[in-house]
Enzyme design. Structure first.
Site, PDB file in Angstrom:
ATOM      1  N   SER A 183      14.167 -37.318 -10.651  1.00  0.00           N
ATOM      2  CA  SER A 183      15.084 -38.767 -10.470  1.00  0.00           C
ATOM      3  C   SER A 183      15.129 -39.042 -12.363  1.00  0.00           C
ATOM      4  O   SER A 183      16.038 -39.438 -12.507  1.00  0.00           O
ATOM      5  CB  SER A 183      14.381 -39.875  -9.805  1.00  0.00           C
ATOM      6  OG  SER A 183      14.284 -39.570  -8.457  1.00  0.00           O
ATOM      7  N   LYS A 207      22.346 -38.857 -17.275  1.00  0.00           N
ATOM      8  CA  LYS A 207      23.118 -39.804 -16.881  1.00  0.00           C
ATOM      9  C   LYS A 207      23.535 -40.815 -18.430  1.00  0.00           C
ATOM     10  O   LYS A 207      24.641 -41.017 -18.829  1.00  0.00           O
ATOM     11  CB  LYS A 207      23.081 -40.993 -15.957  1.00  0.00           C
ATOM     12  CG  LYS A 207      23.458 -40.312 -14.518  1.00  0.00           C
ATOM     13  CD  LYS A 207      22.914 -41.208 -13.535  1.00  0.00           C
ATOM     14  CE  LYS A 207      23.150 -40.259 -12.203  1.00  0.00           C
ATOM     15  NZ  LYS A 207      22.069 -40.630 -11.202  1.00  0.00           N
ATOM     16  N   GLN A 209      18.842 -45.602  -9.397  1.00  0.00           N
ATOM     17  CA  GLN A 209      18.349 -44.178  -8.903  1.00  0.00           C
ATOM     18  C   GLN A 209      17.627 -44.301  -7.481  1.00  0.00           C
ATOM     19  O   GLN A 209      16.591 -44.997  -7.310  1.00  0.00           O
ATOM     20  CB  GLN A 209      17.907 -43.727 -10.097  1.00  0.00           C
ATOM     21  CG  GLN A 209      17.378 -42.292  -9.800  1.00  0.00           C
ATOM     22  CD  GLN A 209      18.469 -41.229  -9.870  1.00  0.00           C
ATOM     23  OE1 GLN A 209      19.402 -41.352 -10.600  1.00  0.00           O
ATOM     24  NE2 GLN A 209      18.541 -40.262  -8.839  1.00  0.00           N
TER      25      GLN A 209
END
Ligand code: NAD
Length: 284
Positions: free
Chosen positions: A47, A54, A98
């Site tokens: 994650s 991102k 997330q």
């Protein structure tokens, strides 16, 4: 003749250059840029690497970006406080949380707390409802990314028979509505569907997101069909799709590989939605 490849990178590059051009124009007019906030809870390595990626991509495109890292011990209220603060922050136009969140946290309640105008993942019930009723809202990122892949080769979708192996909230359900908007005839299949192979053989467009490695054999594919493989399962040290690629590529007209399919597009779609949120705020 083997199928033509629909590569996620190529689709993502096209979308990124459209975003860049629009962003440059908006910056010249307003002196402002879109802002994306990503919230992550806990230390899950995969994650964390998604989140860092991102942020890297959004900065590269010229967005303002921030990451809010909370410890795995954060309470429901701690996460809600961050979401509410981001909802009220004028520099932030898009919020993404997330997943997965730690087990003790009510994931849905957290996602539902995001301002629907900043819900750039398109997961809020308001945006889902807008999709259902053909109103303008944020489209769920994975389904929207798949739609961009389907449209990339510029083949007509109008009147085509589309078969989806998925009824999930992030793939099958929203994608069925997006394909209906394009006048395809859609069949949604799932784990209880009978005669799946026969249904697939009728598909001009076959999308699978079952997460079952090599479920779709070459002889399930209609000659010349478009095959989009969204499934991604870690098998040993390899990522394996739902389609037996080596068989299907000899029969399909277009096919997406795994890895290298829809994955690279989803981050770009998140940026595209954030740009839309920014424009909405500016009333452009
Ligand atoms: P999910 O478990 O919510 O949904 C799976 C769907 O497949 C269900 O509708 C189920 O009924 C159907 N299904 C399962 N086995 C089947 C079978 N044998 N025959 C017919 N239908 C069957 O999963 P999800 O979250 O939608 O993800 C599905 C897959 O897509 C996973 O492999 C996931 O990694 C991948 N995925 C990839 C991306 C990406 O960006 N590349 C994004 C989301 C999901």
């Amino acid at each position: 003749m083997p199928a033509l490849l629909i590569k996620g990178d190529e689709v993502a590059n096209k979308v990124r250059s459209e975003i860049s051009a629009e962003l440059k124009d908006l910056y010249e007019k307003t002196d402002r840029v879109p802002g994306l906030a990503v919230v992550i809870v806990g230390e899950h390595p995969a994650s964390l690497s998604f989140v860092i990626n991102k942020e890297k991509q959004s900065k590269k495109l010229g967005f303002y970006s921030e990451i809010h890292r909370l410890s795995a011990e954060a309470s429901h209220e701690d996460i809600l406080t961050v979401i509410q603060q981001l909802n009220g922050d004028d520099n932030i136009h898009g919020i993404m949380v997330q997943l997965p969140l730690p087990e003790k946290i009510n994931e849905k309640a957290i996602l539902d707390a995001i301002d629907p105008d900043k819900d750039v993942e398109g997961v809020h019930p308001i945006n889902m409802g807008k999709l259902f009723s053909d109103e303008k809202g944020f489209l769920p990122c994975t389904a929207y990314s798949i739609m961009q892949m389907i449209e990339f080769p510029r083949q007509p979708v109008f009147g085509k028979s589309a078969v989806l192996i998925s009824r999930s909230n992030i793939v099958g359900k929203p994608l069925s509505l997006l394909l209906l908007r394009r006048n395809a005839s859609v069949t949604v299949c799932h784990s209880q569907t009978k005669d799946l192979a026969d249904i697939c053989r009728e598909a001009d467009i076959l999308v699978t997101a079952a997460g079952k490695p090599e479920l779709v054999k070459g002889d399930w594919v209609k000659p010349g069909a478009m095959v989009i493989d969204v499934g991604m399962t870690q098998v040993g040290d390899k990522l394996v799709g739902d389609v037996v690629f080596e068989e299907a590529k000899e029969i399909a007209g277009w096919i997406s590989p795994v890895p290298g399919g829809v994955g690279p597009i989803t981050i770009t779609t998140l940026m595209k939605n954030t740009l839309e949120a920014f424009k909405k705020k500016l009333e452009i």
